[in-house]
Design a protein around this motif. Structure first.
Motif, short mmCIF file in Angstrom:
data_model
loop_
_atom_site.label_atom_id
_atom_site.label_comp_id
_atom_site.label_asym_id
_atom_site.label_seq_id
_atom_site.Cartn_x
_atom_site.Cartn_y
_atom_site.Cartn_z
N SER A 9 -4.95 4.26 22.55
CA SER A 9 -4.93 3.08 23.19
C SER A 9 -4.57 1.77 22.23
CB SER A 9 -6.30 2.59 23.51
OG SER A 9 -7.24 2.72 22.31
N MET A 10 -4.48 -0.01 22.43
CA MET A 10 -4.14 -0.50 21.82
C MET A 10 -5.05 -1.10 20.10
SD MET A 10 -2.81 -3.22 20.58
CE MET A 10 -1.37 -4.14 22.21
N ASP A 11 -6.32 -0.51 20.67
CA ASP A 11 -7.09 -0.39 19.16
C ASP A 11 -6.53 0.81 17.83
OD1 ASP A 11 -8.16 0.94 21.19
OD2 ASP A 11 -9.93 0.54 20.27
N GLU A 12 -6.55 1.49 18.76
CA GLU A 12 -6.01 3.08 18.19
C GLU A 12 -4.89 2.66 17.45
OE1 GLU A 12 -8.34 6.53 20.79
OE2 GLU A 12 -6.61 5.43 21.23
N SER B 56 8.24 1.04 22.19
CA SER B 56 7.83 0.44 22.99
C SER B 56 6.41 0.26 23.13
CB SER B 56 8.58 0.59 24.24
OG SER B 56 7.85 1.90 25.01
N ALA B 57 5.83 -0.70 24.09
CA ALA B 57 4.36 -0.99 24.03
C ALA B 57 4.48 -0.72 26.11
CB ALA B 57 3.66 -1.51 23.44
N THR B 58 3.99 0.15 26.75
CA THR B 58 3.69 -0.12 28.28
C THR B 58 2.57 -0.94 28.84
OG1 THR B 58 5.46 1.30 28.61
CG2 THR B 58 4.37 0.34 30.85
N GLU B 59 2.22 -2.38 29.45
CA GLU B 59 1.08 -2.89 29.95
C GLU B 59 0.54 -1.38 30.33
OE1 GLU B 59 -0.90 -6.00 32.23
OE2 GLU B 59 1.15 -5.84 32.18
N ASN B 60 -0.75 -1.15 30.44
CA ASN B 60 -1.02 -0.57 31.35
C ASN B 60 -2.09 -1.91 32.69
OD1 ASN B 60 -3.28 1.09 32.65
ND2 ASN B 60 -4.31 1.13 31.18
N ILE C 129 -1.08 -9.78 21.74
CA ILE C 129 -1.85 -10.83 22.09
C ILE C 129 -1.96 -10.25 23.94
CG2 ILE C 129 -2.75 -13.03 23.83
CD1 ILE C 129 -1.84 -14.56 21.10
N PRO C 130 -3.40 -9.18 25.22
CA PRO C 130 -2.98 -9.07 25.79
C PRO C 130 -2.48 -9.94 26.52
CG PRO C 130 -4.93 -8.00 24.47
CD PRO C 130 -4.56 -9.41 23.94
N PRO C 131 -1.56 -9.08 28.03
CA PRO C 131 -1.38 -10.44 29.01
C PRO C 131 -1.90 -10.79 29.92
CG PRO C 131 -0.58 -8.35 29.27
CD PRO C 131 -0.62 -8.44 27.90
N LYS C 132 -2.43 -12.33 30.37
CA LYS C 132 -2.90 -12.82 31.43
C LYS C 132 -3.25 -11.81 32.28
CE LYS C 132 -3.67 -16.88 31.42
NZ LYS C 132 -3.82 -18.10 31.92
N LYS C 133 -4.08 -11.17 32.82
CA LYS C 133 -4.57 -10.83 34.05
C LYS C 133 -4.18 -11.31 35.16
CE LYS C 133 -7.69 -8.02 31.47
NZ LYS C 133 -9.05 -7.42 31.07
N ASP C 134 -4.70 -10.79 36.31
CA ASP C 134 -4.25 -11.02 37.67
C ASP C 134 -5.64 -11.75 37.77
OD1 ASP C 134 -1.56 -11.13 38.01
OD2 ASP C 134 -1.23 -8.78 38.16
N ALA C 135 -5.61 -12.50 38.79
CA ALA C 135 -6.63 -13.47 39.42
C ALA C 135 -7.61 -12.54 40.97
CB ALA C 135 -6.61 -13.70 39.73
N LEU C 136 -8.55 -12.14 40.56
CA LEU C 136 -8.90 -10.95 42.01
C LEU C 136 -9.68 -12.01 42.93
CD1 LEU C 136 -9.72 -7.34 39.79
CD2 LEU C 136 -7.17 -8.31 41.30
N ALA C 137 -9.10 -11.85 43.76
CA ALA C 137 -9.67 -12.94 45.15
C ALA C 137 -10.89 -12.47 45.47
CB ALA C 137 -8.61 -14.10 46.05
N TYR C 138 -10.72 -11.59 45.83
CA TYR C 138 -12.21 -10.77 46.18
C TYR C 138 -13.65 -11.30 45.15
CZ TYR C 138 -15.91 -6.80 46.50
OH TYR C 138 -16.59 -6.05 46.74
N TYR C 139 -13.50 -11.20 43.99
CA TYR C 139 -14.63 -11.70 43.65
C TYR C 139 -14.99 -13.30 43.61
CZ TYR C 139 -14.93 -7.20 41.20
OH TYR C 139 -15.37 -6.17 40.45
#
Length: 633
Positions: free
Chosen positions: A357-360, A326-330, A370-380
């Motif tokens: 890592s994915m590339d390895e 399996s591949a678990t998202e970091n 395709i990596p999953p979309k990252k969460d938005a960080l409203a702080y930025y």
């Protein structure tokens, strides 16, 4: 000569891991990109003399569309070599690259702070010199600028090599060099002392005050950087401030971002560096900020260590009941590949100790997802955090670009690997526009007047407080003229403006209006160039964001002197268009008779009757969105 893996990062060859005693003459700021991809897109540092990575190539070997393997060099294929230098994946699959390397040597680095008006004066002076005699001032070679937008300041980082022709300058560089214990230079310094006046290294008044740590920084800078990274990057600022994780969501609510920003903003302001300021005082400010952050309740780290990732993997195995593969998202958006059948390098009975890592994993033959979309960080995206984040960006530049004379691979700036996790966690787009040096003073005058509304030094405090659309310092570099057909500087030397938009994604995909206005100016103002959809503006970087909507980027207008030459190379090397990409509207020569107008040796025969590089496009400027010609950002 060394055989290298094109899928490995460029950083393996221009940092402490580089071939002993040698280095690439010039390399990009971001070295954690694959070498093959960096060359294909013309990635670059700041060098009038050496140019981009593509310009430093001595030879390229590719698998062509017909399955054959062919090596191109300037000697064997002068025209086609110009095409493959920057091929953007259109001509074949690169299997081998041959670079020019030079011996290590001391490089003296200077860091200066300039007001916006002082920076503009430099640009106008350089423009005037170029338009007068087609030369560039020597001080601009290998110089980079970081634009501290909220403070109307430019940090100028300039470098002087130890092998310059002037004996006096050479003496100055060598006298300031304190050879580190782990030098890769061997006796290169002796070879630099060819002038009879300087025939003995022992006679030089060597400066022993500099101390080189593991990152090649001076003692104070290294101490400051360590505190900076521990406080801002490796722990609290982007992470400890990120969310209460309600409902297991990593998204920071806007109200929480503003609340945290108000608490931390005045403390971050204390970190502003001034000439002669005391290092202990800065460290106290850092500690004070760190202590304050620890009082922010119900926060947790967003970026996780490998150990935490392993725990998540094992928990997933326990929950799923099947851990065969399996591949678990970091949390950083990448993947750790694990397979009890042996894909990991297990140690001490821990099957997750060697998570790949994915590339390895892909390099070993696994499928890439395709990596999953990252969460938005409203702080930025919080408006009141612009000044604080730009201050952090400024502090980071000061910590790696301080006055020093280390070896070449340590003197020229590249992205510190300590920041990689943060870069891979936060969602942003990076853009870059190349502006001809013949108009760069005019271009920056218009840009600064627009951003600062005429008050380019922000003498008015109200103007200084206004948000400029940035969260990191734009990076400005220069390249000399090159001969690649799709090289950015194939016509004239250019100055490059690299900008990043952290607001669009982290504000719920709301348009960053101020940022987009900057891009519009760079891409369509006559002061920024004479190529493009409307015959004005600078060129986009092949490997970065900012591409117009489908049908609104015209190669014959962006590269009017070489687009059909590249079309000839495309016709010869990939006649069936096997290497077509996902943007066929860009790679078109519709309406141009390439079969009759191309020469294998000379390219497109413009002087031949009936041969005109006027491509037919499905859309024209009237049907495209206004500059910068895209609607999805």
């Amino acid at each position: 000569m060394q055989t290298i893996d094109l899928l490995r990062y460029l950083g393996n060859y221009v940092t402490q891991l580089s071939p002993t005693g040698y280095t690439l003459p010039a390399f990009p700021w971001f070295v954690y990109q694959t070498i093959g991809g960096a060359v294909s897109t013309g990635s670059h540092g700041s060098s009038l003399a050496w140019g981009s990575l593509s310009n430093q190539l001595l030879g390229v070997t590719m698998v062509l569309a017909n399955g054959t393997l062919r090596t191109f060099t300037p000697e064997t294929d002068p025209f086609l070599m110009r095409a493959v230098r920057v091929a953007v994946g259109q001509l074949g699959i690169i299997t081998n690259l041959r670079f020019r390397l030079i011996k290590e040597q001391p490089v003296q680095r200077f860091l200066q702070s300039l007001s916006s008006s002082s920076f503009l004066k430099l640009m106008e002076t350089a423009q005037q010199q170029y338009t007068s005699n087609q030369t560039m001032p020597s001080w601009l070679n290998e110089t980079e600028f970081f634009w501290i937008t909220q403070d109307s300041e430019f940090l100028m980082v300039s470098c002087t090599r130890g092998d310059v022709s002037s004996p006096e300058t050479r003496h100055e560089v060598l006298a300031s060099f304190n050879m580190p214990d782990n030098t890769t230079m061997y006796n290169t310094s002796w070879q630099l002392l060819q002038d009879p006046v300087l025939n003995c290294l022992d006679a030089l008044p060597l400066n022993h005050s500099a101390h080189f740590g593991p990152d090649g920084l001076g003692a104070l800078a290294q101490d400051y950087t360590g505190a900076l990274l521990n406080t801002f990057i490796n722990a609290p600022l982007p992470q400890l401030i990120i969310s209460t994780y309600s409902n297991n969501s990593a998204t920071l609510k806007a109200g929480q971002a503003v609340e945290a920003a108000e608490v931390l903003k005045p403390l971050v302001a204390e970190l502003s560096f001034h000439e002669g300021s005391d290092g202990h005082e800065r460290r106290r400010s850092l500690q004070k900020l760190h202590d304050q952050q620890l009082t922010v309740k119900n926060r947790r780290l967003f970026q996780t260590s490998a150990a935490t990732a392993r725990q998540r993997v094992m928990q997933a195995d326990s929950d799923d009941g099947d851990a065969s593969h399996s591949a678990t998202e970091n949390a950083t958006g990448g993947y750790f590949e694990h397979d009890h059948g042996g894909i990991t390098n297990a140690s001490n009975g821990d099957p997750y100790a060697g998570l790949l890592s994915m590339d390895e994993a892909v390099a070993l033959g696994n499928n890439w997802d395709i990596p999953p979309k990252k969460d938005a960080l409203a702080y930025y995206a919080a408006p009141n955090m612009a000044e604080a984040l730009i201050s952090i960006s400024r502090a980071g530049v000061l910590s790696i670009a301080s006055n020093n004379t280390p070896e070449a691979h340590e003197s020229y700036l590249y992205q510190p690997d300590a920041l990689l996790d943060n870069i891979r966690t936060v969602r942003y787009d990076q853009y870059e526009v190349a502006v001809p040096v013949s108009t760069m003073g005019d271009c920056f005058k218009g840009l600064l007047d627009m951003v600062y509304e005429g008050d380019i030094d922000s003498l008015n405090e109200t103007q200084k407080a206004k948000v400029k659309g940035f969260r990191t310092a734009p990076l400005i570099r220069v390249l000399g003229q090159e001969d690649g057909l799709l090289a950015y500087t194939g016509d004239v030397p250019r100055i490059f403006v690299n900008v990043e938009d952290y607001i669009f994604y982290n504000a719920g995909e709301q348009i960053n209006t101020a940022f987009k206005a900057v891009m519009a100016h760079l891409r369509s103002s006559p002061a920024c160039g004479n190529t493009g959809l409307e015959g004005a503006g600078g060129r986009l970087h092949w490997g970065k964001a900012g591409w117009p909507d489908a049908g609104c980027w015209h190669g014959d207008k962006e590269y009017p002197h070489t687009w059909c030459d590249f079309g000839c190379a495309k016709m010869y090397l990939d006649p069936t268009n096997k290497f077509a990409d996902s943007a066929p509207d860009r790679w078109t020569w519709e309406g141009v008779d390439l079969a009759s107008c191309c020469s294998m040796d000379k390219g497109f025969l413009r002087e031949k009757a009936g041969c005109s590089c006027n491509v037919k496009h499905e859309r024209n400027v009237s049907s495209c969105p206004p500059s910068p010609y895209y609607t999805n950002r």
